[in-house]
Design an enzyme around this catalytic site. Sequence first.
Site, PDB file in Angstrom:
ATOM      1  N   ILE A 182      -4.433   5.048   4.306  1.00  0.00           N
ATOM      2  CA  ILE A 182      -5.384   4.097   4.821  1.00  0.00           C
ATOM      3  C   ILE A 182      -4.848   3.124   5.721  1.00  0.00           C
ATOM      4  O   ILE A 182      -5.515   2.414   6.809  1.00  0.00           O
ATOM      5  CB  ILE A 182      -6.306   3.269   3.599  1.00  0.00           C
ATOM      6  CG1 ILE A 182      -7.542   2.727   3.996  1.00  0.00           C
ATOM      7  CG2 ILE A 182      -5.154   2.142   3.048  1.00  0.00           C
ATOM      8  CD1 ILE A 182      -8.326   2.173   2.810  1.00  0.00           C
ATOM      9  N   GLY A 217      10.054   1.052  -4.460  1.00  0.00           N
ATOM     10  CA  GLY A 217       8.973   0.791  -3.486  1.00  0.00           C
ATOM     11  C   GLY A 217       7.356   1.224  -3.729  1.00  0.00           C
ATOM     12  O   GLY A 217       6.860   1.353  -2.891  1.00  0.00           O
ATOM     13  N   GLN A 218       7.445   1.840  -4.973  1.00  0.00           N
ATOM     14  CA  GLN A 218       6.141   2.557  -5.471  1.00  0.00           C
ATOM     15  C   GLN A 218       5.014   1.533  -5.599  1.00  0.00           C
ATOM     16  O   GLN A 218       5.298   0.610  -6.507  1.00  0.00           O
ATOM     17  CB  GLN A 218       6.249   3.315  -6.363  1.00  0.00           C
ATOM     18  CG  GLN A 218       4.875   4.277  -6.797  1.00  0.00           C
ATOM     19  CD  GLN A 218       5.025   5.186  -8.067  1.00  0.00           C
ATOM     20  OE1 GLN A 218       6.088   5.366  -8.762  1.00  0.00           O
ATOM     21  NE2 GLN A 218       4.178   6.048  -8.275  1.00  0.00           N
ATOM     22  N   HIS A 229       2.776  10.432  -5.610  1.00  0.00           N
ATOM     23  CA  HIS A 229       2.356  10.890  -4.448  1.00  0.00           C
ATOM     24  C   HIS A 229       3.273  10.922  -3.342  1.00  0.00           C
ATOM     25  O   HIS A 229       4.257  10.244  -3.212  1.00  0.00           O
ATOM     26  CB  HIS A 229       1.162   9.968  -3.349  1.00  0.00           C
ATOM     27  CG  HIS A 229       1.851   8.459  -3.719  1.00  0.00           C
ATOM     28  ND1 HIS A 229       1.530   7.559  -4.631  1.00  0.00           N
ATOM     29  CD2 HIS A 229       2.309   7.870  -2.647  1.00  0.00           C
ATOM     30  CE1 HIS A 229       2.029   6.551  -4.450  1.00  0.00           C
ATOM     31  NE2 HIS A 229       2.525   6.473  -3.052  1.00  0.00           N
TER      32      HIS A 229
END
Length: 116
Positions: free
Chosen positions: A35, A96-97, A103
Amino acid sequence: MNSADPHCIFCKIVAGQIPAKKVHEDDAIVAFHDINPWAPVHILLVPKQHIVSMADVRPEHQDVLGRMMVLVPQLMRGLGVTDGFRQVINTGRDGGQEVMHLHMHAFGGPRPWKRG
Ligand code: AMP
Ligand code: ZN
C-alpha cells in the site's frame, strides 16, 4: 500462532475481508501490491497460514517458504521487472517488522527508489 488471527490485517486480506491489489493467489500463498510502495514495483508475499514471523518458522513451513521464494522471479517478470529485484523479510521489532504476519517484500523497477 498458526491459525487465522481475526485482528491481523494480512489474515483479513487473505480472507478477502479488506481489499488488496492481488497479483497472485494459490492454495497456500497470496501476493499483493504494498500500500506504501518503496519502489516502482513493491509486492508482498504472505503465507495464507498466520505465521507471525521468521522467528516462528518450523520445519513444516519449508514447503510454503520455498514456494514463496520461487514465486518472486515469476511474479516480477509478470510485472515487467527486467533488470533485477530485491527480496526482504523483516523479523521482529529489531528486524523492523511492523505487520506481525510473516511476509516477504519484493522490490523492483528502475531506480531511484523511494527507499531501499
Ligand atoms: P514490515 O515492516 O516488513 O512489517 O512491512 C509491512 C508492510 O506492509 C509495509 O511496507 C506496509 O506498507 C505494508 N502494508 C500495511 N498494510 C497494508 C495493506 N492493507 N495493504 C498492503 N500493504 C500493506
Ligand atoms: Zn495473519
